[in-house]
Design an enzyme around this catalytic site. Structure first.
Site, PDB file in Angstrom:
ATOM      1  N   GLU A 105      67.912  33.161  25.209  1.00  0.00           N
ATOM      2  CA  GLU A 105      69.147  32.491  24.750  1.00  0.00           C
ATOM      3  C   GLU A 105      69.692  33.018  23.695  1.00  0.00           C
ATOM      4  OE1 GLU A 105      65.919  30.031  22.890  1.00  0.00           O
ATOM      5  OE2 GLU A 105      65.367  29.040  25.433  1.00  0.00           O
ATOM      6  N   CYS A 118      74.257  34.532  17.107  1.00  0.00           N
ATOM      7  CA  CYS A 118      73.270  35.198  17.384  1.00  0.00           C
ATOM      8  C   CYS A 118      73.254  35.661  19.047  1.00  0.00           C
ATOM      9  CB  CYS A 118      71.912  34.590  17.024  1.00  0.00           C
ATOM     10  SG  CYS A 118      70.241  35.772  16.849  1.00  0.00           S
ATOM     11  N   CYS A 125      61.841  43.243  25.489  1.00  0.00           N
ATOM     12  CA  CYS A 125      61.735  44.276  24.258  1.00  0.00           C
ATOM     13  C   CYS A 125      60.246  45.262  24.288  1.00  0.00           C
ATOM     14  CB  CYS A 125      62.332  44.281  23.242  1.00  0.00           C
ATOM     15  SG  CYS A 125      61.877  45.324  21.807  1.00  0.00           S
ATOM     16  N   CYS A 129      57.094  45.157  18.457  1.00  0.00           N
ATOM     17  CA  CYS A 129      56.275  44.355  17.151  1.00  0.00           C
ATOM     18  C   CYS A 129      55.415  43.012  16.885  1.00  0.00           C
ATOM     19  CB  CYS A 129      57.431  44.343  16.053  1.00  0.00           C
ATOM     20  SG  CYS A 129      58.949  46.162  16.610  1.00  0.00           S
ATOM     21  N   CYS A 132      56.225  39.492  16.758  1.00  0.00           N
ATOM     22  CA  CYS A 132      57.681  39.176  17.418  1.00  0.00           C
ATOM     23  C   CYS A 132      57.321  38.753  18.833  1.00  0.00           C
ATOM     24  CB  CYS A 132      59.060  40.170  17.227  1.00  0.00           C
ATOM     25  SG  CYS A 132      60.188  40.017  18.132  1.00  0.00           S
ATOM     26  N   CYS A 355      64.111  31.495  14.314  1.00  0.00           N
ATOM     27  CA  CYS A 355      63.944  32.969  14.655  1.00  0.00           C
ATOM     28  C   CYS A 355      61.501  32.695  15.081  1.00  0.00           C
ATOM     29  CB  CYS A 355      63.513  33.424  12.789  1.00  0.00           C
ATOM     30  SG  CYS A 355      65.325  34.176  12.387  1.00  0.00           S
TER      31      CYS A 355
END
Ligand code: SAH
Ligand code: SF4
Length: 387
Positions: A105, A118, A125, A129, A132, A355
């Site tokens: 996205e 963004c 990933c 984290c 996240c 976010c």
């Protein structure tokens, strides 16, 4: 600035060179390999990135013979837009399918005269984290340079930025979508330099920002390749807490990371540049007044501005959103200590574009997502990736 000149072939099924992701240096090398002059690279950059052209026949200042040669050897292929969603507040979200079927996205956020895109750099990933959503998805692969710059190309075209007189809407780009940009170094550098190149998008170096959780060896090399802005995902004022939130901190602790970031800024030709410190505030975890005071102390000799990001909860995460009181108290302490401190507001709520809310589908090759789902009390479908 990049000195990487090898030409990448990005479309496996046709074996043609995808010109969309080639830096100027690589495009020059490509034309020289055809026995053509260097200036062809500038012409083609403008056609692709300024005019949004993906068909060689439209390139009217290039001879028919060369166009035929280009058609045989090359192509201009952007990833496919599956869906475009517009929020009441002007935020636009693109669901983009990349080769292999994964969906990433890209989000456009307008704010007055400014329009920030963004952009994602990887599918998933590997850094995991704890707060996240992307990290919980595991990692599939790096995006190619064409897939990274393709996100800008798609957004620019959707705003008519590519037609003469079209409104210029993408004024800023942040590499804050899915993935750790410094773990996909070459492709990210090529894409960023296209964003800033005068013959491509011409975005100022002060308006392109790479965000990293702290891959120090790569950060140490960055200033040789680009002079874009830098954001550090810090999220904690001491190593003990940061080790919990951002596991890569165990390898490259805070002092090492801040030193490297300072060296990056110092190596840039222009003065007065500041590093953006990103600090995601999580209820009862890193939001106490003593954390704010410790952060102020830690950053005393680092040129920074601080961006506080209220944690966005997502399914399968036990963390909670920071309270308004804790957020204001944290900001007040930092401002009293003399830091420019902004709070990132949530945008595009009605289209799940804030976010931590981005949805996509990732074929996780590490199977971390599956393990994570099994551990959860109520198994959930994989749907949240990106921020
Ligand atoms: N990997 C890079 C860039 C992508 S993350 C990095 O970590 O910097 C972009 C930003 O979104 C980071 O600062 C990250 O900490 C933040 N983020 C991730 N998950 C979030 C969540 N659930 N709520 C709020 N911010 C989040
Ligand atoms: Fe990766 Fe950044 Fe998410 Fe950490 S915050 S898991 S580095 S995308």
């Amino acid at each position: 600035m990049s000195d990487i000149t090898a030409i990448e072939v990005t479309t496996a099924d046709t074996h043609k060179v995808n010109l969309l992701g080639l830096s100027e240096a690589k495009l020059v090398a490509f034309f020289e390999s055809l026995g053509e002059k260097r200036f062809r690279a500038a012409q083609v950059l403008k056609w692709i990135h300024q005019l949004g052209v993906d068909n060689f026949d439209d390139m009217t200042n290039i001879s028919k013979a060369l166009r035929e040669q280009l058609k045989a050897r090359a192509e201009i292929v952007a990833p496919e837009v599956l869906q475009q969603m517009d929020s009441a507040d002007g935020t636009r979200k693109f669901l983009i399918r990349v080769a292999g079927g994964d969906v990433v996205e890209t989000v456009f956020i307008p704010e007055g005269e400014r329009g920030t895109l963004c952009v994602s750099s990887q599918i998933g990933c590997s850094l995991d984290c704890s707060f996240c959503a992307t990290g919980k998805q595991g990692f599939n692969r790096d995006l190619t340079a064409a897939e990274i710059i393709g996100q800008v190309w798609i957004a620019a075209k959707s705003f008519g930025q590519c037609v003469p007189g079209g409104a210029r809407k993408v004024t800023n780009v942040v590499l804050m979508g899915m993935g750790e940009p410094l773990l996909n170094f070459d492709n990210v550098v090529d894409a960023m330099n296209l964003m800033m190149h005068d013959n491509a998008y011409g975005i100022s170096k002060r308006r392109v920002t790479l965000s990293t959780s702290g891959v120090v060896p790569a950060l140490d090399r960055l200033s040789q390749y680009t002079d874009a802005c830098l954001a550090i995902s810090l999220h904690a004022p001491n190593d003990a807490l940061r080790n919990e939130l951002v596991p890569i901190n165990k390898k490259y602790p805070i002092a090492m990371l801040l030193d490297s970031a300072k060296r990056y800024i110092a190596a840039l030709p222009d003065t007065h540049r500041k590093i953006t410190i990103e600090y995601t505030l999580i209820d009862q975890v890193n939001d106490r007044p003593e954390h704010a005071r410790q952060l102020a102390e830690l950053l005393r000799d680092v040129p920074v501005k601080i961006n506080l990001i209220p944690f966005n909860p997502f399914k399968l995460s036990n963390y909670k959103q920071v309270s308004n009181n804790a957020l204001r108290r944290f900001q007040d302490i930092l401002m009293q200590e003399g830091y420019i401190t902004t709070v990132r507001t949530t945008r595009g709520d009605d289209i799940d574009a804030a976010c931590g809310q981005l949805a996509g589908q990732v074929n996780d090759l590490t199977r971390r997502a599956e393990r994570y789902r099994r551990q959860a009390l109520e198994p959930q479908p994989i749907r949240i990736v990106g921020h």
